[in-house]
Design a protein around this motif. Structure first.
Motif, PDB file in Angstrom:
ATOM      1  N   GLU A   1       0.835  -1.199   0.000  1.00  0.00           N
ATOM      2  CA  GLU A   1       0.000   0.000   0.000  1.00  0.00           C
ATOM      3  C   GLU A   1       0.871   1.251   0.000  1.00  0.00           C
ATOM      4  N   ARG A   2       0.264   2.356  -0.436  1.00  0.00           N
ATOM      5  CA  ARG A   2       0.899   3.664  -0.371  1.00  0.00           C
ATOM      6  C   ARG A   2      -0.064   4.589   0.362  1.00  0.00           C
ATOM      7  N   TYR A  56      -1.513   9.774  -1.530  1.00  0.00           N
ATOM      8  CA  TYR A  56      -1.967   8.396  -1.740  1.00  0.00           C
ATOM      9  C   TYR A  56      -2.727   7.861  -0.535  1.00  0.00           C
ATOM     10  N   ARG A  57      -3.730   7.067  -0.767  1.00  0.00           N
ATOM     11  CA  ARG A  57      -4.315   6.163   0.218  1.00  0.00           C
ATOM     12  C   ARG A  57      -4.951   5.029  -0.588  1.00  0.00           C
ATOM     13  N   GLY A  67      -3.888   0.751  -2.404  1.00  0.00           N
ATOM     14  CA  GLY A  67      -2.979  -0.384  -2.346  1.00  0.00           C
ATOM     15  C   GLY A  67      -3.433  -1.544  -3.207  1.00  0.00           C
ATOM     16  N   PRO A 101      -2.569   2.760  -7.669  1.00  0.00           N
ATOM     17  CA  PRO A 101      -1.611   1.663  -7.835  1.00  0.00           C
ATOM     18  C   PRO A 101      -1.139   1.559  -9.283  1.00  0.00           C
ATOM     19  N   LEU A 145       3.582  -1.159  -7.735  1.00  0.00           N
ATOM     20  CA  LEU A 145       2.902  -1.578  -6.513  1.00  0.00           C
ATOM     21  C   LEU A 145       2.435  -3.028  -6.634  1.00  0.00           C
TER      22      LEU A 145
END
Length: 342
Positions: free
Chosen positions: A29-30, A35-36, A38, A135, A139
């Protein structure tokens, strides 16, 4: 499931998807810097896994699902990618595909292999601040590299990092069941629903009704004061719950499709309403084929367990998600569910 046999159903060692021998799960995840979001990857054992799919939501984002039609060529897939980022996030599957191809895993063709990596996405655009912070192949590769036969985490991880369900923080949840026959059935859900995960008229998580003895510990119906005070923020964007349900039994592609279909029953028991015009609800059914094919009665038990484990996985996602501004965690809003002070 046959009520006379239900009492001897138990959770697997980890009560997670990885209880199906040979499966590996990886999350990446980022969060931060806009970012939020994944990605979560389910890797097949050597030789791949039989797979089917059932898409019920009206706004799905998917890849390679047509290959899972029993009439079509490919019999085994090599990974399933579940990811945030809406349609943009389908790029994460490219990273998984590249990693598999690098080690020679895939459908053999002249000159090499083509890894078969079906994928589904949730809508979490902008939840970290930037609309296009989604993503990508990198990722997806990171989730592949993190895959482990011991990965049993739930909550705000992987594809569930930016999930929201009915105004509460959503996330990844997982659960398993070992049937009297010794067959294992397990699910992993990414819960990001437009609908509510609460029982109508009260605030108990609907999915907990299908828990095995002791699974949800001291969890109880929250106080009337907390229930009456809860006013979820209106959800105005697209959503989607996605996931997999898997078994170590030997199933055909058609039977895997049926397993995915009954898992949607479990989704609808835990989320109300389900399969809406703003959800892209998609579930993959998987069989690693390490155990014999079930007889008709055994298949009935397996399918019934598939629905129940998906409901339980939804509940675990909600109980372990981390709250944030605009999307509080379930236990932050209803602390009395675990004996907390309102």
């Amino acid at each position: 499931m046959n009520p006379a046999r239900e009492a001897v159903v138990r959770a697997g060692r980890a009560n997670a998807l990885v209880d199906v021998a040979g499966l590996r799960v990886g999350h990446a995840e980022r969060v931060g810097g806009g970012y939020r979001t994944g990605t979560t990857v389910v890797l097949a054992p050597p030789g791949g896994m039989v797979a089917g799919v059932d898409v019920r939501g009206a706004a799905p984002g998917t890849r390679e699902t047509e290959l899972l039609d029993p009439r079509n060529l490919v019999e085994r897939v090599h990974a399933i990618t579940l990811t945030g980022g809406s349609a943009y996030g389908l790029s994460a599957a490219c990273g998984v595909m590249e990693r598999l191809a690098d080690v020679g895993i895939g459908f053999p063709v002249e000159g090499g292999v083509v890894p078969i990596v079906p994928a589904a996405v949730i809508y979490d655009l902008g939840r970290g601040g930037l609309f296009r912070a989604v993503p990508d192949a990198g990722l997806g590769a990171a989730a592949h590299d993190a895959a482990s036969p011991a990965e049993a985490r739930s909550g705000s991880v992987g594809a569930g990092a930016g999930a929201v369900a009915g105004g509460l923080a959503g996330g990844v949840g997982t659960a398993s069941a070992v049937l009297p026959s010794g067959v294992t059935v397990a699910a992993l859900a990414v819960v990001n629903a437009a609908g509510s995960v609460l029982d109508p008229g009260r605030a108990l998580l609907s999915g907990t009704r299908y828990g095995l003895p002791g699974e949800f510990g001291p969890l109880r119906e929250p106080s009337a004061e907390e229930s009456d005070a809860w006013r979820p923020v209106a959800v105005t964007s697209f959503n989607t719950t996605i996931g997999v349900v898997a078994t170590d039994a030997t199933l055909t592609k058609a039977q895997c499709g049926k397993l995915a279909g009954v898992a949607h029953d479990g989704l609808a028991r835990a989320i109300r309403p389900a399969h809406t015009m703003v959800d892209g609800d998609t579930i993959f059914g998987l069989a690693t084929c390490g155990e014999p094919a079930p007889d008709p009665g055994g298949l009935q038990d397996l399918l019934a367990a598939g629905a129940d484990v998906f409901s339980r996985a939804v509940a675990h996602a909600m109980l372990t998600a981390t709250g944030r501004e605009g999307a509080p965690a379930y236990l932050d809003v209803f602390p009395s569910a675990l004996g907390g002070v309102a």
